[in-house]
Design a protein around this motif. Structure first.
Motif, mmCIF file in Angstrom:
data_model
loop_
_atom_site.group_PDB
_atom_site.id
_atom_site.type_symbol
_atom_site.label_atom_id
_atom_site.label_comp_id
_atom_site.label_asym_id
_atom_site.label_seq_id
_atom_site.Cartn_x
_atom_site.Cartn_y
_atom_site.Cartn_z
ATOM 1 N N VAL A 54 -3.541 -0.203 5.856
ATOM 2 C CA VAL A 54 -2.897 -1.464 5.474
ATOM 3 C C VAL A 54 -1.397 -1.264 5.277
ATOM 4 N N HIS A 55 -1.020 -0.156 4.656
ATOM 5 C CA HIS A 55 0.399 0.163 4.463
ATOM 6 C C HIS A 55 1.112 0.219 5.814
ATOM 7 N N ASN A 56 0.514 0.892 6.762
ATOM 8 C CA ASN A 56 1.085 1.015 8.104
ATOM 9 C C ASN A 56 1.190 -0.346 8.782
ATOM 10 N N LYS A 57 0.196 -1.192 8.595
ATOM 11 C CA LYS A 57 0.137 -2.501 9.248
ATOM 12 C C LYS A 57 1.072 -3.530 8.602
ATOM 13 N N THR A 58 1.231 -3.478 7.271
ATOM 14 C CA THR A 58 1.960 -4.532 6.551
ATOM 15 C C THR A 58 3.252 -4.084 5.880
ATOM 16 N N GLY A 59 3.424 -2.792 5.662
ATOM 17 C CA GLY A 59 4.566 -2.320 4.879
ATOM 18 C C GLY A 59 4.324 -2.437 3.386
ATOM 19 N N ILE A 60 3.101 -2.779 2.986
ATOM 20 C CA ILE A 60 2.728 -2.933 1.576
ATOM 21 C C ILE A 60 1.833 -1.759 1.195
ATOM 22 N N ASP A 61 2.255 -0.981 0.199
ATOM 23 C CA ASP A 61 1.551 0.235 -0.198
ATOM 24 C C ASP A 61 0.933 0.034 -1.578
ATOM 25 N N ILE A 62 -0.355 -0.297 -1.613
ATOM 26 C CA ILE A 62 -1.085 -0.467 -2.874
ATOM 27 C C ILE A 62 -2.097 0.654 -2.988
ATOM 28 N N HIS A 63 -1.925 1.512 -3.973
ATOM 29 C CA HIS A 63 -2.891 2.590 -4.180
ATOM 30 C C HIS A 63 -4.217 1.980 -4.633
ATOM 31 N N PRO A 64 -5.344 2.439 -4.076
ATOM 32 C CA PRO A 64 -6.639 1.861 -4.447
ATOM 33 C C PRO A 64 -7.016 2.115 -5.906
ATOM 34 N N GLY A 65 -6.345 3.056 -6.566
ATOM 35 C CA GLY A 65 -6.624 3.314 -7.978
ATOM 36 C C GLY A 65 -5.948 2.333 -8.919
ATOM 37 N N ALA A 66 -4.973 1.576 -8.431
ATOM 38 C CA ALA A 66 -4.290 0.587 -9.266
ATOM 39 C C ALA A 66 -5.293 -0.466 -9.723
ATOM 40 N N THR A 67 -5.010 -1.074 -10.869
ATOM 41 C CA THR A 67 -5.863 -2.139 -11.396
ATOM 42 C C THR A 67 -5.075 -3.442 -11.328
ATOM 43 N N ILE A 68 -5.604 -4.418 -10.588
ATOM 44 C CA ILE A 68 -4.900 -5.678 -10.366
ATOM 45 C C ILE A 68 -5.809 -6.830 -10.764
ATOM 46 N N GLY A 69 -5.303 -7.704 -11.634
ATOM 47 C CA GLY A 69 -6.060 -8.852 -12.120
ATOM 48 C C GLY A 69 -6.210 -9.939 -11.065
ATOM 49 N N LYS A 70 -6.743 -11.066 -11.498
ATOM 50 C CA LYS A 70 -7.017 -12.172 -10.576
ATOM 51 C C LYS A 70 -5.747 -12.972 -10.283
ATOM 52 N N ASP A 71 -5.813 -13.768 -9.220
ATOM 53 C CA ASP A 71 -4.731 -14.671 -8.819
ATOM 54 C C ASP A 71 -3.413 -13.934 -8.590
ATOM 55 N N PHE A 72 -3.472 -12.851 -7.837
ATOM 56 C CA PHE A 72 -2.301 -12.036 -7.525
ATOM 57 C C PHE A 72 -1.623 -12.597 -6.283
ATOM 58 N N PHE A 73 -0.299 -12.697 -6.315
ATOM 59 C CA PHE A 73 0.457 -13.289 -5.216
ATOM 60 C C PHE A 73 1.574 -12.341 -4.790
ATOM 61 N N ILE A 74 1.492 -11.872 -3.555
ATOM 62 C CA ILE A 74 2.563 -11.100 -2.939
ATOM 63 C C ILE A 74 3.234 -12.013 -1.929
ATOM 64 N N ASP A 75 4.538 -12.248 -2.091
ATOM 65 C CA ASP A 75 5.267 -13.069 -1.127
ATOM 66 C C ASP A 75 6.122 -12.149 -0.264
ATOM 67 N N HIS A 76 6.065 -12.328 1.007
ATOM 68 C CA HIS A 76 6.745 -11.513 2.030
ATOM 69 C C HIS A 76 6.140 -10.122 2.056
ATOM 70 N N GLY A 77 6.390 -9.295 1.079
ATOM 71 C CA GLY A 77 5.632 -8.074 0.902
ATOM 72 C C GLY A 77 6.213 -6.788 1.427
ATOM 73 N N THR A 78 6.978 -6.814 2.487
ATOM 74 C CA THR A 78 7.455 -5.569 3.079
ATOM 75 C C THR A 78 8.147 -4.703 2.025
ATOM 76 N N GLY A 79 7.765 -3.444 1.991
ATOM 77 C CA GLY A 79 8.412 -2.487 1.101
ATOM 78 C C GLY A 79 7.852 -2.436 -0.305
ATOM 79 N N ILE A 80 6.779 -3.145 -0.592
ATOM 80 C CA ILE A 80 6.178 -3.100 -1.927
ATOM 81 C C ILE A 80 5.411 -1.794 -2.096
ATOM 82 N N VAL A 81 5.580 -1.162 -3.267
ATOM 83 C CA VAL A 81 4.838 0.047 -3.628
ATOM 84 C C VAL A 81 4.223 -0.180 -4.995
ATOM 85 N N ILE A 82 2.898 -0.011 -5.082
ATOM 86 C CA ILE A 82 2.171 -0.140 -6.339
ATOM 87 C C ILE A 82 1.405 1.161 -6.541
ATOM 88 N N GLY A 83 1.812 1.940 -7.544
ATOM 89 C CA GLY A 83 1.260 3.267 -7.767
ATOM 90 C C GLY A 83 -0.134 3.281 -8.364
#
Length: 181
Positions: A54-83
């Motif tokens: 997904v990182h390669n396809k979108t430029g958005i790097d979200i580690h699967p270990g991160a914990t993300i709540g409901k109703d999350f909104f990423i706008d544009h997205g390129t270059g986002i890193v979530i550890g």
């Protein structure tokens, strides 16, 4: 959920089909939700491979270990890193270039919380960098673009970078051009 949040808050979204088929942020969040479940099931290699795809396809790097709540909104997205140890609450919006990262990358700290906590109803604008496992962004805060945060921010805060741009020209103007942005 995530689809509703994007449709509600993105004025450019004409319909939900458009979001599903053409929004990289929605794609990255959807695949994260699957890879996170695999991560919690103690299958670390497969979710990491999925997240890197997904990182390669979108430029958005979200580690699967991160914990993300409901109703999350990423706008544009390129270059986002979530550890890996990031915790994100509900109804959070982030924009391109945001980094939720660690203050250092020492191997001996692999098992501690290294990444920030973002509480509910926070907006983080483009190119903001928020670092550190003890850093908490309080609920209903707004983090402006291009800021660097490595300390906790109380709830209901506005954090922004004030800069001054001065344009000088050889051309004669009736008044000096001074812009403060």
């Amino acid at each position: 959920g995530d689809l509703e949040a994007i449709f509600k808050f993105d004025p450019a979204a004409k319909n939900k089909s458009e979001i599903i088929f053409s929004y990289p942020g929605f794609y990255a969040i959807s695949v994260y939700r699957i890879s996170h479940e695999l991560w919690k099931a103690k299958l670390p290699v497969v979710p990491r491979v999925i997240s890197e795809y997904v990182h390669n396809k979108t430029g958005i790097d979200i580690h699967p270990g991160a914990t993300i709540g409901k109703d999350f909104f990423i706008d544009h997205g390129t270059g986002i890193v979530i550890g890996e140890t990031t915790i994100i609450g509900d109804n959070v919006k982030i924009y391109q270039g945001v980094t939720l990262g660690a203050l250092n990358v020492l191997k001996e700290e692999a098992e501690i919380k290294r990444h920030p906590t973002i509480e509910d109803d926070v907006v983080i604008y483009a190119n903001a960098t928020i670092l550190g496992g003890k850093t908490v962004i309080g609920k209903k805060s707004v983090i402006g673009g291009n800021v660097w945060v490595s300390n906790s921010i109380p709830a209901d805060s506005l954090v922004f970078n004030k800069s001054e741009i001065i344009i000088k020209s050889n051309k004669v103007f009736p008044e000096p051009l001074n812009f403060v942005i």
